[in-house]
Design a protein around this motif. Structure first.
Motif, PDB file in Angstrom:
ATOM      1  N   VAL A 178      42.525  31.412  45.027  1.00 29.25           N
ATOM      2  CA  VAL A 178      42.575  31.922  43.659  1.00 29.25           C
ATOM      3  C   VAL A 178      43.602  33.051  43.601  1.00 29.25           C
ATOM      4  O   VAL A 178      43.600  33.951  44.453  1.00 29.25           O
ATOM      5  CB  VAL A 178      41.184  32.452  43.228  1.00 29.25           C
ATOM      6  CG1 VAL A 178      41.266  33.149  41.873  1.00 29.25           C
ATOM      7  CG2 VAL A 178      40.169  31.325  43.195  1.00 29.25           C
ATOM      8  N   LEU A 197      42.973  37.049  39.434  1.00 31.64           N
ATOM      9  CA  LEU A 197      41.720  36.454  38.958  1.00 31.64           C
ATOM     10  C   LEU A 197      40.617  36.489  40.014  1.00 31.64           C
ATOM     11  O   LEU A 197      39.544  35.918  39.803  1.00 31.64           O
ATOM     12  CB  LEU A 197      41.955  35.003  38.507  1.00 31.64           C
ATOM     13  CG  LEU A 197      42.872  34.800  37.309  1.00 31.64           C
ATOM     14  CD1 LEU A 197      43.006  33.316  36.991  1.00 31.64           C
ATOM     15  CD2 LEU A 197      42.351  35.544  36.084  1.00 31.64           C
ATOM     16  N   GLN A 198      40.848  37.153  41.118  1.00 29.94           N
ATOM     17  CA  GLN A 198      39.845  37.178  42.188  1.00 29.94           C
ATOM     18  C   GLN A 198      38.704  38.146  41.880  1.00 29.94           C
ATOM     19  O   GLN A 198      38.932  39.227  41.331  1.00 29.94           O
ATOM     20  CB  GLN A 198      40.494  37.577  43.517  1.00 29.94           C
ATOM     21  CG  GLN A 198      41.410  36.521  44.094  1.00 29.94           C
ATOM     22  CD  GLN A 198      42.116  36.972  45.358  1.00 29.94           C
ATOM     23  OE1 GLN A 198      41.808  38.038  45.904  1.00 29.94           O
ATOM     24  NE2 GLN A 198      43.064  36.177  45.829  1.00 29.94           N
ATOM     25  N   THR A 199      37.491  37.756  42.253  1.00 29.93           N
ATOM     26  CA  THR A 199      36.364  38.680  42.202  1.00 29.93           C
ATOM     27  C   THR A 199      36.416  39.578  43.435  1.00 29.93           C
ATOM     28  O   THR A 199      37.120  39.280  44.411  1.00 29.93           O
ATOM     29  CB  THR A 199      35.030  37.928  42.185  1.00 29.93           C
ATOM     30  OG1 THR A 199      34.891  37.198  43.413  1.00 29.93           O
ATOM     31  CG2 THR A 199      34.938  36.964  41.005  1.00 29.93           C
ATOM     32  N   GLN A 242      44.373  44.067  38.353  1.00 23.00           N
ATOM     33  CA  GLN A 242      43.873  43.273  37.234  1.00 23.00           C
ATOM     34  C   GLN A 242      43.821  44.052  35.928  1.00 23.00           C
ATOM     35  O   GLN A 242      43.604  43.468  34.864  1.00 23.00           O
ATOM     36  CB  GLN A 242      42.491  42.710  37.594  1.00 23.00           C
ATOM     37  CG  GLN A 242      42.522  41.792  38.797  1.00 23.00           C
ATOM     38  CD  GLN A 242      41.150  41.308  39.237  1.00 23.00           C
ATOM     39  OE1 GLN A 242      40.135  41.617  38.595  1.00 23.00           O
ATOM     40  NE2 GLN A 242      41.094  40.567  40.325  1.00 23.00           N
ATOM     41  N   GLN A 300      32.912  33.384  41.859  1.00 20.03           N
ATOM     42  CA  GLN A 300      34.344  33.229  41.614  1.00 20.03           C
ATOM     43  C   GLN A 300      34.615  32.097  40.622  1.00 20.03           C
ATOM     44  O   GLN A 300      35.446  32.234  39.715  1.00 20.03           O
ATOM     45  CB  GLN A 300      35.084  32.952  42.924  1.00 20.03           C
ATOM     46  CG  GLN A 300      36.580  32.771  42.765  1.00 20.03           C
ATOM     47  CD  GLN A 300      37.274  33.992  42.220  1.00 20.03           C
ATOM     48  OE1 GLN A 300      37.486  34.978  42.928  1.00 20.03           O
ATOM     49  NE2 GLN A 300      37.665  33.961  40.944  1.00 20.03           N
ATOM     50  N   LEU A 312      36.393  32.209  36.884  1.00 25.25           N
ATOM     51  CA  LEU A 312      37.488  31.341  36.455  1.00 25.25           C
ATOM     52  C   LEU A 312      37.135  30.615  35.162  1.00 25.25           C
ATOM     53  O   LEU A 312      37.977  30.485  34.259  1.00 25.25           O
ATOM     54  CB  LEU A 312      37.818  30.323  37.549  1.00 25.25           C
ATOM     55  CG  LEU A 312      38.499  30.869  38.811  1.00 25.25           C
ATOM     56  CD1 LEU A 312      38.691  29.745  39.826  1.00 25.25           C
ATOM     57  CD2 LEU A 312      39.837  31.512  38.476  1.00 25.25           C
ATOM     58  N   TYR A 358      37.446  33.033  32.323  1.00 23.19           N
ATOM     59  CA  TYR A 358      38.848  33.261  31.988  1.00 23.19           C
ATOM     60  C   TYR A 358      39.415  32.070  31.214  1.00 23.19           C
ATOM     61  O   TYR A 358      40.057  32.236  30.165  1.00 23.19           O
ATOM     62  CB  TYR A 358      39.672  33.477  33.263  1.00 23.19           C
ATOM     63  CG  TYR A 358      41.159  33.510  32.990  1.00 23.19           C
ATOM     64  CD1 TYR A 358      41.767  34.646  32.491  1.00 23.19           C
ATOM     65  CD2 TYR A 358      41.939  32.372  33.201  1.00 23.19           C
ATOM     66  CE1 TYR A 358      43.129  34.661  32.209  1.00 23.19           C
ATOM     67  CE2 TYR A 358      43.294  32.378  32.924  1.00 23.19           C
ATOM     68  CZ  TYR A 358      43.886  33.523  32.433  1.00 23.19           C
ATOM     69  OH  TYR A 358      45.217  33.532  32.139  1.00 23.19           O
ATOM     70  N   ASN A 398      44.193  31.981  26.953  1.00 26.24           N
ATOM     71  CA  ASN A 398      44.479  31.783  28.367  1.00 26.24           C
ATOM     72  C   ASN A 398      44.688  30.316  28.707  1.00 26.24           C
ATOM     73  O   ASN A 398      44.120  29.429  28.063  1.00 26.24           O
ATOM     74  CB  ASN A 398      43.335  32.337  29.225  1.00 26.24           C
ATOM     75  CG  ASN A 398      43.162  33.829  29.053  1.00 26.24           C
ATOM     76  OD1 ASN A 398      44.098  34.522  28.638  1.00 26.24           O
ATOM     77  ND2 ASN A 398      41.987  34.333  29.365  1.00 26.24           N
ATOM     78  N   LEU A 456      44.376  27.873  32.074  1.00 25.08           N
ATOM     79  CA  LEU A 456      43.976  27.671  33.464  1.00 25.08           C
ATOM     80  C   LEU A 456      43.888  26.176  33.716  1.00 25.08           C
ATOM     81  O   LEU A 456      43.100  25.482  33.063  1.00 25.08           O
ATOM     82  CB  LEU A 456      42.627  28.343  33.744  1.00 25.08           C
ATOM     83  CG  LEU A 456      42.021  28.079  35.127  1.00 25.08           C
ATOM     84  CD1 LEU A 456      42.943  28.605  36.229  1.00 25.08           C
ATOM     85  CD2 LEU A 456      40.630  28.719  35.229  1.00 25.08           C
TER      86      LEU A 456
END
Length: 233
Positions: free
Chosen positions: A115, A119-121, A152, A185, A189, A192, A198, A200
């Motif tokens: 990822v 966008l990473q946790t 972020q 995670q 996503l 988002y 957005n 993705l």
């Protein structure tokens, strides 16, 4: 001589400058000098946090710089110093990316393996750092995670860049950090991707061979219409 060199280094180091500016702004507050306790109450943190920040003995909470700018009316000074501190926590080869990223109006990411960092946790990022640096201490891992999450903020500002992300299907199938980490995670996503502005996308494993199968890529466009193609998460 040693004292002069140390003084020059501290003057150039944004961490020391942040501490000095905080202490100076507190002591020279227009109405009267503020104690650390009073400032802590105004910016909604503990007194010990202000003490650690002013003595460079602890991390700076990401939400503290804008609060200091608000209280001291410093027009983004603490935010800019904090961004410099974050940059210096990354290896030199990644600092250009951070500089461009902070001023980008559009970002396009492709990742075949993990990822993208924006966008990473926290738990996902920690698992990656732990795998990459197995001998790192918990404190070192925590610092790496804080630095990555601080990036972020660019997506949470008043004018975030247009951010389009394409990941390989292997990214959402790969077990990073265990089921609980992946569950959080993937939820991040989905959240988002559910936002109307957005984009993705997931490239299925059944897709044909392409030129970026074994490498990630980032295309960042700044307000001057300059386009930067960079590598890294």
């Amino acid at each position: 001589m040693k004292e002069e060199v140390a003084s020059n280094l501290e003057h150039r180091d944004p961490r020391y400058r942040f501490a000095a500016e905080c202490r100076s702004a507190r002591e020279l507050y227009p109405e009267r000098s503020l104690s650390q306790t009073e400032l802590a109450r105004m910016v909604r943190v503990s007194k010990s946090t202000i003490s650690r920040v002013e003595t460079c003995t602890g991390p700076i909470p990401p939400d503290l710089p804008p609060q200091l700018d608000r209280v001291f009316a410093t027009d983004g000074l603490f935010k800019r110093l904090y961004e410099e501190i974050v940059k210096q926590s990354f290896p030199s080869q990644y600092r250009l990316r951070l500089e461009v990223e902070a001023n980008a109006v559009a970002i396009v990411e492709w990742s075949p393996t993990v990822v993208p960092g924006l966008l990473q946790t926290a738990s996902y990022a920690r698992a990656l750092f732990k795998a990459g640096t197995p001998n790192a201490s918990n404190a070192e891992l925590a610092q790496k995670v804080r630095a990555r999450l601080a990036r972020q903020e660019v997506l949470r500002g008043t004018s975030p860049p247009d951010f389009s992300v394409v990941v390989c299907e292997s990214v959402v199938r790969r077990n990073v950090g265990g089921p609980s980490v992946m569950r959080d995670q993937l939820a991040a996503l989905l959240a988002y991707g559910a936002q109307p502005a957005n984009i993705l996308q997931v490239l299925p494993l059944s897709a044909a061979t392409h030129g970026l199968m074994d490498s990630s890529a980032s295309i960042l466009t700044t307000s001057e219409a300059r386009v930067h193609q960079l590598v890294g998460t």
